[in-house]
Design a protein around this motif. Structure first.
Motif, PDB file in Angstrom:
ATOM      1  N   PRO A 187       0.775  -1.194   0.094  1.00 21.32           N
ATOM      2  CA  PRO A 187      -0.128   0.044   0.005  1.00 21.32           C
ATOM      3  C   PRO A 187       0.755   1.197   0.007  1.00 21.32           C
ATOM      4  O   PRO A 187       0.446   2.490  -0.498  1.00 21.32           O
ATOM      5  N   GLU A 188       2.174   1.274   0.422  1.00 24.53           N
ATOM      6  CA  GLU A 188       2.923   2.427   0.727  1.00 24.53           C
ATOM      7  C   GLU A 188       4.328   2.254  -0.135  1.00 24.53           C
ATOM      8  O   GLU A 188       4.761   3.453  -0.413  1.00 24.53           O
ATOM      9  N   ARG A 189       4.529   1.195  -0.713  1.00 27.34           N
ATOM     10  CA  ARG A 189       5.807   1.227  -1.666  1.00 27.34           C
ATOM     11  C   ARG A 189       5.730  -0.017  -2.627  1.00 27.34           C
ATOM     12  O   ARG A 189       5.102  -1.020  -2.458  1.00 27.34           O
ATOM     13  N   MET A 190       6.615  -0.125  -3.636  1.00 28.79           N
ATOM     14  CA  MET A 190       7.004  -1.202  -4.308  1.00 28.79           C
ATOM     15  C   MET A 190       8.422  -1.358  -4.470  1.00 28.79           C
ATOM     16  O   MET A 190       9.225  -0.395  -4.559  1.00 28.79           O
ATOM     17  N   ILE A 191       8.936  -2.547  -4.197  1.00 23.68           N
ATOM     18  CA  ILE A 191      10.223  -3.028  -4.352  1.00 23.68           C
ATOM     19  C   ILE A 191      10.494  -3.599  -5.608  1.00 23.68           C
ATOM     20  O   ILE A 191       9.576  -4.810  -6.096  1.00 23.68           O
ATOM     21  N   LEU A 192      11.545  -2.988  -6.500  1.00 26.29           N
ATOM     22  CA  LEU A 192      11.522  -3.779  -7.927  1.00 26.29           C
ATOM     23  C   LEU A 192      12.665  -4.809  -7.574  1.00 26.29           C
ATOM     24  O   LEU A 192      13.539  -4.685  -6.666  1.00 26.29           O
ATOM     25  N   PRO A 193      12.806  -5.693  -8.647  1.00 27.90           N
ATOM     26  CA  PRO A 193      13.810  -6.755  -8.638  1.00 27.90           C
ATOM     27  C   PRO A 193      15.249  -6.188  -9.135  1.00 27.90           C
ATOM     28  O   PRO A 193      15.018  -4.931  -9.869  1.00 27.90           O
ATOM     29  N   SER A 194      16.244  -6.601  -8.830  1.00 23.55           N
ATOM     30  CA  SER A 194      17.660  -6.134  -9.463  1.00 23.55           C
ATOM     31  C   SER A 194      17.315  -6.403 -11.001  1.00 23.55           C
ATOM     32  O   SER A 194      17.131  -7.548 -11.556  1.00 23.55           O
ATOM     33  N   PHE A 195      17.705  -5.296 -11.839  1.00 22.70           N
ATOM     34  CA  PHE A 195      17.809  -5.594 -13.180  1.00 22.70           C
ATOM     35  C   PHE A 195      19.178  -5.996 -13.700  1.00 22.70           C
ATOM     36  O   PHE A 195      19.042  -6.855 -14.827  1.00 22.70           O
ATOM     37  N   GLY A 196      20.065  -5.946 -12.968  1.00 18.88           N
ATOM     38  CA  GLY A 196      21.633  -6.262 -13.286  1.00 18.88           C
ATOM     39  C   GLY A 196      21.812  -7.606 -13.602  1.00 18.88           C
ATOM     40  O   GLY A 196      21.337  -8.426 -12.878  1.00 18.88           O
ATOM     41  N   ALA A 197      22.570  -8.011 -14.479  1.00 17.85           N
ATOM     42  CA  ALA A 197      23.153  -9.410 -14.747  1.00 17.85           C
ATOM     43  C   ALA A 197      24.244  -9.589 -13.716  1.00 17.85           C
ATOM     44  O   ALA A 197      24.829  -8.632 -13.082  1.00 17.85           O
ATOM     45  N   PHE A 198      24.238 -10.783 -13.164  1.00 16.11           N
ATOM     46  CA  PHE A 198      25.160 -11.089 -12.067  1.00 16.11           C
ATOM     47  C   PHE A 198      24.867 -10.425 -10.695  1.00 16.11           C
ATOM     48  O   PHE A 198      25.768 -10.012 -10.263  1.00 16.11           O
ATOM     49  N   THR A 199      23.671 -10.269 -10.322  1.00 17.86           N
ATOM     50  CA  THR A 199      23.413  -9.458  -9.074  1.00 17.86           C
ATOM     51  C   THR A 199      22.844 -10.421  -7.991  1.00 17.86           C
ATOM     52  O   THR A 199      22.781 -10.248  -6.904  1.00 17.86           O
ATOM     53  N   GLY A 200      22.443 -11.600  -8.347  1.00 21.40           N
ATOM     54  CA  GLY A 200      21.777 -12.467  -7.258  1.00 21.40           C
ATOM     55  C   GLY A 200      20.392 -12.040  -6.556  1.00 21.40           C
ATOM     56  O   GLY A 200      19.966 -11.040  -7.303  1.00 21.40           O
ATOM     57  N   GLY A 201      19.946 -12.767  -5.582  1.00 27.43           N
ATOM     58  CA  GLY A 201      18.822 -12.101  -5.226  1.00 27.43           C
ATOM     59  C   GLY A 201      18.425 -12.718  -3.794  1.00 27.43           C
ATOM     60  O   GLY A 201      19.075 -13.623  -3.181  1.00 27.43           O
TER      61      GLY A 201
END
Length: 224
Positions: A187-201
């Motif tokens: 409701p207050e925020r969105m967290i985006l996935p990492s765009f970069g190659a070789f960044t893990g999760g």
């Protein structure tokens, strides 16, 4: 608004945006791409430490940006922090590739909301012509951030779009498990996935009121 090429349209803060399977967000009204955690130079930083990792991640990241800019007609790209991974990202080969890309995209506006890695790596080269701002950076109903906790701390004057944690969601069965990059929409925020190659999760669980949207690489799907 019709989602295209596997994208999913959602409404947040009274605005319709597209969650893209390429792990980015597109805001049609502003013709803006929003990218989190591209981490240019991460592989170079590991190689500088003697870790044998693949080359070509900078070219892969730039090709991904090109594809999205062309597909959506974007005029502005906002990077939600961690544009550079470390000081090794200033290495000549990495810089040369980025400058050549920028020369081809001279009309594209670029804004970087500084993240924690940017503060250690130093600002990008001035020749890249990137507007540098600190979080939260407000435009319309959105507060562009690197750290998602700003929204929960009420420091962001708007609906926060953030990165930093490289969220992934684990789809598990009795016999197997799959880690997929995801968008965390609350409701207050969105967290985006990492765009970069070789960044893990980082595997996450949604908090109350949050919904998970995973990317298969070809399409975005809501979970639950």
């Amino acid at each position: 608004m019709t989602a295209s090429q596997g994208a999913l349209a959602v409404e947040v803060a009274g605005e319709q945006v597209l969650l893209l399977p390429e792990k980015a967000l597109y805001w049609p009204r502003e013709q803006m791409l929003v990218i989190a955690d591209i981490h240019f130079g991460k592989a170079a930083a590991f190689r500088a430490l003697g870790v044998p990792v693949p080359r070509g991640t900078t070219s892969e990241n730039l090709a991904g940006l090109d594809a999205l800019v062309d597909a959506h007609g974007a005029r502005h790209v906002v990077f939600l922090g961690d544009f550079l991974h470390a000081r090794a990202a200033h290495a000549s080969a990495t810089q040369a590739a980025m400058l050549a890309w920028r020369e081809r995209r001279r009309g594209l506006a670029l804004t970087l909301v500084r993240g924690n890695h940017d503060r250690h790596a130093g600002d990008p080269a001035a020749l890249l012509r990137i507007a540098l701002v600190d979080e939260p950076h407000t435009l319309g109903p959105f507060a562009f951030c690197h750290h998602p906790d700003l929204a929960l701390d009420r420091e962001a004057a708007g609906y926060a779009l953030a990165g930093h944690i490289h969220p992934v969601y684990v789809l598990a069965t009795r016999f197997d498990a799959l880690r997929l990059p995801c968008f965390v929409v609350g409701p207050e925020r969105m967290i985006l996935p990492s765009f970069g190659a070789f960044t893990g999760g980082h595997a996450i669980r949604p908090a109350p009121g949050e919904r998970i949207y995973v990317s298969s690489g070809e399409a975005v799907h809501g979970i639950g």
